[in-house]
Design an enzyme around this catalytic site. Structure first.
Site, PDB file in Angstrom:
ATOM      1  N   CYS A 114       0.839  -1.195   0.000  1.00  0.00           N
ATOM      2  CA  CYS A 114       0.000   0.000   0.000  1.00  0.00           C
ATOM      3  C   CYS A 114       0.873   1.244   0.000  1.00  0.00           C
ATOM      4  CB  CYS A 114      -0.923   0.008   1.219  1.00  0.00           C
ATOM      5  SG  CYS A 114      -2.027   1.443   1.285  1.00  0.00           S
ATOM      6  N   HIS A 157      -9.283  -2.916  -3.254  1.00  0.00           N
ATOM      7  CA  HIS A 157      -8.289  -2.328  -2.334  1.00  0.00           C
ATOM      8  C   HIS A 157      -8.608  -0.848  -2.109  1.00  0.00           C
ATOM      9  CE1 HIS A 157      -4.016  -1.800  -0.803  1.00  0.00           C
ATOM     10  NE2 HIS A 157      -4.347  -0.565  -1.089  1.00  0.00           N
ATOM     11  N   GLU A 158      -8.974  -0.148  -3.206  1.00  0.00           N
ATOM     12  CA  GLU A 158      -9.247   1.294  -3.085  1.00  0.00           C
ATOM     13  C   GLU A 158     -10.585   1.568  -2.387  1.00  0.00           C
ATOM     14  OE1 GLU A 158      -5.642   1.416  -4.727  1.00  0.00           O
ATOM     15  OE2 GLU A 158      -6.694   2.878  -3.494  1.00  0.00           O
TER      16      GLU A 158
HETATM   17  C1  LIG Z   1       1.725  -0.249  -3.042  1.00  0.00           C
HETATM   18  C2  LIG Z   1       2.252  -0.465  -4.444  1.00  0.00           C
HETATM   19  C3  LIG Z   1       3.276  -1.584  -4.430  1.00  0.00           C
HETATM   20  C4  LIG Z   1       2.888   0.826  -4.939  1.00  0.00           C
HETATM   21  C5  LIG Z   1       1.107  -0.906  -5.364  1.00  0.00           C
HETATM   22  N1  LIG Z   1       1.600  -1.099  -6.723  1.00  0.00           N
HETATM   23  C6  LIG Z   1       1.529  -2.349  -7.222  1.00  0.00           C
HETATM   24  O1  LIG Z   1       1.031  -3.279  -6.575  1.00  0.00           O
HETATM   25  N2  LIG Z   1       2.081  -2.677  -8.444  1.00  0.00           N
HETATM   26  C7  LIG Z   1       2.143  -1.956  -9.585  1.00  0.00           C
HETATM   27  C8  LIG Z   1       2.728  -0.693  -9.661  1.00  0.00           C
HETATM   28  C9  LIG Z   1       2.761  -0.064 -10.883  1.00  0.00           C
HETATM   29  F1  LIG Z   1       3.298   1.134 -10.998  1.00  0.00           F
HETATM   30  C10 LIG Z   1       2.242  -0.626 -12.011  1.00  0.00           C
HETATM   31  C11 LIG Z   1       1.667  -1.869 -11.894  1.00  0.00           C
HETATM   32  F2  LIG Z   1       1.125  -2.397 -13.000  1.00  0.00           F
HETATM   33  C12 LIG Z   1       1.622  -2.548 -10.715  1.00  0.00           C
HETATM   34  C13 LIG Z   1      -0.051   0.094  -5.405  1.00  0.00           C
HETATM   35  O2  LIG Z   1       0.036   1.063  -6.146  1.00  0.00           O
HETATM   36  N3  LIG Z   1      -1.148  -0.149  -4.616  1.00  0.00           N
HETATM   37  C14 LIG Z   1      -2.167   0.880  -4.611  1.00  0.00           C
HETATM   38  C15 LIG Z   1      -2.442   1.444  -3.216  1.00  0.00           C
HETATM   39  O3  LIG Z   1      -1.668   1.339  -2.302  1.00  0.00           O
HETATM   40  N4  LIG Z   1      -3.618   2.032  -3.138  1.00  0.00           N
HETATM   41  O4  LIG Z   1      -4.055   2.549  -1.981  1.00  0.00           O
HETATM   42  C16 LIG Z   1      -1.390  -1.374  -3.839  1.00  0.00           C
HETATM   43  C17 LIG Z   1      -1.960  -2.494  -4.740  1.00  0.00           C
HETATM   44  C18 LIG Z   1      -2.135  -3.774  -3.912  1.00  0.00           C
HETATM   45  C19 LIG Z   1      -3.260  -4.504  -4.540  1.00  0.00           C
HETATM   46  C20 LIG Z   1      -4.030  -3.538  -5.359  1.00  0.00           C
HETATM   47  C21 LIG Z   1      -3.331  -2.218  -5.314  1.00  0.00           C
HETATM   48 ZN   LIG Z   2      -3.553   1.264  -0.404  1.00  0.00          ZN
END
Ligand SMILES: CC(C)(C)[C@H](NC(=O)Nc1cc(F)cc(F)c1)C(=O)N(CC(=O)NO)CC1CCCC1
Ligand SMILES: [Zn+2]
Length: 187
Positions: A114, A157-158
């Site tokens: 996250c 998640h969001e």
């Molecule tokens: C926390 C983080 C590792 C940064 C995660 N990114 C991710 O999982 N991979 C990723 C990153 C990219 F840029 C392009 C891509 F295709 C894949 C993410 O953005 N989130 C969003 C967040 O924290 N929202 O509050 C966490 C993810 C975990 C499962 C869904 C979202």
């Molecule tokens: Zn998150």
């Protein structure tokens, strides 16, 4: 422009609040906020900008993570197959709502992280494999879409964030890497 400094981290109370619905059609302020959230995600996935601005590559962001307790989320998930751009999703959702979900469950093989959590939390985060979501867009138009696999995981998640839920709330503390039969593992 949103940078990592604008993102509040675990321990900040706003992450545990249930966010408020926003008026529809969204106000100019809420439209601007949504645009900024989506732009942050695009910047974070641009190697040059991400490096320059020290951004973590992000696929989703919820307004509470900017200390704004509003039911607004942005998702920017690139399609893995350039021939099928429709497999990705890039949008801002106002007052998103899961209308229905599959009995079938799914989780990411690597677990979740996250943008508001500066540590690794091992464990499977089991979610619905497919969801039907309604939301309003910046113009106030209502949409109803079906999502599956990675797109469904990101949106769940969001939406958790606007309900004050963190991904690790779903991890089984006793057996974090235990998987029930039938849970689809998404690599
Ligand atoms: C926390 C983080 C590792 C940064 C995660 N990114 C991710 O999982 N991979 C990723 C990153 C990219 F840029 C392009 C891509 F295709 C894949 C993410 O953005 N989130 C969003 C967040 O924290 N929202 O509050 C966490 C993810 C975990 C499962 C869904 C979202
Ligand atoms: Zn998150």
């Amino acid at each position: 422009m949103i940078t990592m400094d604008d993102i509040i981290r675990e321990g900040h109370p706003t992450l545990r609040d249930v966010a408020k619905e926003v008026p529809i059609p969204p106000t100019a302020e809420d439209v601007a906020l949504g645009k900024e959230m989506l732009q942050f995600l695009k910047n974070s996935q641009d190697p040059v900008k991400a490096e320059e601005l020290h951004l973590r590559g992000g696929v989703g962001l919820a307004a509470p993570q900017l200390d704004s307790s509003k039911r607004i989320i942005a998702v920017h998930v690139p399609s893995v197959d350039p021939e099928k751009p429709e497999n990705g999703i890039s949008t801002v959702m106002y007052n998103p709502k899961v209308l229905s979900h599959s009995v079938q469950e799914a989780c990411l093989g690597e677990g979740e992280g996250c943008l508001s959590v500066d540590r690794e939390v091992p464990g499977y985060v089991v979610r619905a494999a497919r969801i039907t979501v309604s939301y309003y867009d910046a113009e106030g138009e209502k949409h109803k879409i079906r999502l599956k696999n990675y797109n469904a995981i990101v949106v769940q998640h969001e939406i958790d964030h606007i309900n004050g839920i963190m991904f690790y709330d779903h991890i089984d503390e006793k057996n974090p890497l235990q998987l029930k039969d039938g849970v689809l593992v998404i690599e």
